[in-house]
Design an enzyme around this catalytic site. Structure first.
Site, mmCIF file in Angstrom:
data_model
loop_
_atom_site.group_PDB
_atom_site.id
_atom_site.type_symbol
_atom_site.label_atom_id
_atom_site.label_comp_id
_atom_site.label_asym_id
_atom_site.label_seq_id
_atom_site.Cartn_x
_atom_site.Cartn_y
_atom_site.Cartn_z
ATOM 1 N N GLY A 1 0.815 -1.204 0.000
ATOM 2 C CA GLY A 1 0.000 0.000 0.000
ATOM 3 C C GLY A 1 0.848 1.252 0.000
ATOM 4 O O GLY A 1 2.076 1.209 0.156
ATOM 5 N N GLY B 1 -0.206 -4.849 1.131
ATOM 6 C CA GLY B 1 -1.436 -4.610 0.391
ATOM 7 C C GLY B 1 -1.606 -5.524 -0.807
ATOM 8 O O GLY B 1 -2.733 -5.791 -1.228
ATOM 9 N N GLU C 1 5.136 -5.726 7.826
ATOM 10 C CA GLU C 1 4.793 -4.453 8.469
ATOM 11 C C GLU C 1 5.608 -4.139 9.712
ATOM 12 O O GLU C 1 5.791 -2.961 10.052
ATOM 13 C CB GLU C 1 3.298 -4.430 8.799
ATOM 14 N N ASP D 1 -2.142 -5.958 8.003
ATOM 15 C CA ASP D 1 -3.536 -5.584 7.816
ATOM 16 C C ASP D 1 -4.054 -6.241 6.540
ATOM 17 O O ASP D 1 -3.614 -7.315 6.192
ATOM 18 C CB ASP D 1 -3.699 -4.060 7.835
#
Length: 360
Positions: free
Chosen positions: A79, A128, A151, A159
């Site tokens: 992301g 992402g 992450e 996430d």
């Protein structure tokens, strides 16, 4: 979240749309089109993907959707964390909710789409990118695939439904992969439930053509698939389960320190370089995700956590700075060690309510 990647220039953005959507035979083909940025996902791209899915959902001419990425480097490096960094530094962390709500809604939609989605996770597929590829109905990797939820490198937590996937990996591999951000190859991804089939990269064009010709997409993919071979992560299962089954991350460290397998020592060394708060939250998030009923519930838990990080945790800004802004690879975490992470802080992360809810 992504590996380090160069930003796309305004000229590149103007030259072509960042998502290419077209119909090829019975296939609706979606190609992420930011190759210089390893197709890193931004808000505009989520909108373009949604628009195409809207158009094809009730179009009888489209029987299957194929998702792939432009360029040779990967499907999607993650992301747009640089935008996240800019908003937090500017004092507007809550503005990031716009992107996360759009991204997570797209993750859920991909999992629930009424037509089969075939994701081709060739090359780098991280953060992402996992949210796009690993919730699809049919998930293809190649010998070039590198999948990860990295992450904790940037003081953050997995996430995009990553904790749901990690929670359902065999044994305690989910805690290990989430905490350490370890990269999986194709065999690892299949074993851990992030992918279904290995298709050689030089056969992807032929696979796309066969899917466009019609027929059962699962059977078509199986016809091109090869055995993924031995998984390094599977081979590590014994020592991982012995160590990461501990009740706390501090105890995991103790077990790793005492373990005789050299790979356990390497995992401990890796953890010494990562964000203590990010690791502690991730460890707990994977554990809690095992008790959640579905992907949407996991996404809601993750959304609360990422908004908490953005509002309260300096490690997130520091991690992005070190990895993607200054690129000195020398983050200074606060607190600097797991021993200094207050358990009440971790508990509070899961009870914090975002100002804007994920699901209306």
């Amino acid at each position: 979240m992504p590996e380090s990647f160069p930003a796309q220039t305004s000229a590149e953005a103007a030259a072509e749309p960042t998502v290419l959507a077209r119909i090829e035979g019975v296939v609706g083909r979606l190609t992420l089109n930011r190759p210089r940025a390893i197709n890193a996902l931004d808000l505009q791209m989520t909108g373009l993907l949604d628009d195409a899915l809207d158009a094809w959902e009730h179009d009888d001419a489209v029987q299957v959707v194929v998702l792939d990425g432009a360029g040779e480097r990967g499907l999607c490096a993650g992301g747009d964390v640089r935008s996240l960094y800019d908003r937090i530094v500017a004092g507007h962390p809550d503005e990031t909710a716009v992107f996360f709500r759009a991204e997570y809604a797209l993750n859920a939609r991909l999992a629930e789409y009424p037509k089969p989605i075939v994701a081709l996770a060739d090359g780098i597929t991280m953060g992402g990118g996992i949210g796009l590829a690993s919730h699809a109905a049919i998930r293809v990797v190649t010998e070039r695939s590198k999948l990860a939820m990295p992450e904790t490198r940037i003081g953050f937590t997995p996430d995009v439904g990553g904790t749901w996937l990690l929670a359902h990996a065999p044994g305690h591999l989910g805690e290990y992969l989430g905490v350490t951000g370890t990269t999986m190859d194709a065999a690892d991804a299949v074993f851990c439930g992030f992918a279904d089939h290995l298709v050689p990269s030089d056969r992807l064009d032929a696979l796309r053509a066969a899917l466009a010709a019609g027929g059962d997409p699962e059977a078509t993919v199986r016809g091109f698939a090869q055995a993924p071979g031995a998984s390094t992560v599977e081979a590590a299962r014994a020592w991982v389960d012995e160590t990461f089954s501990a009740d706390t991350l501090a105890e995991v460290e103790e077990r790793l320190r005492a373990h005789t397998d050299p790979a356990a020592s390497r995992a401990l060394q890796t953890m010494g370089q990562l964000a203590p708060t990010g690791m502690a939250v991730t460890f707990e998030a994977v554990r809690r995700a095992r008790a959640l009923p579905d992907l949407r519930a996991a996404l809601a838990q993750e959304y609360g956590l990422v908004m908490w990080f953005g509002r309260t945790q300096p490690d997130l800004v520091e991690g992005i700075r070190a990895q993607l802004v200054d690129k000195d690879r020398d983050p200074h975490w606060s607190p600097a060690s797991l021993d200094d992470v207050d358990p009440a802080t971790i508990t509070g992360a899961f009870s914090d309510e975002p100002a804007v809810p994920l699901w209306d």
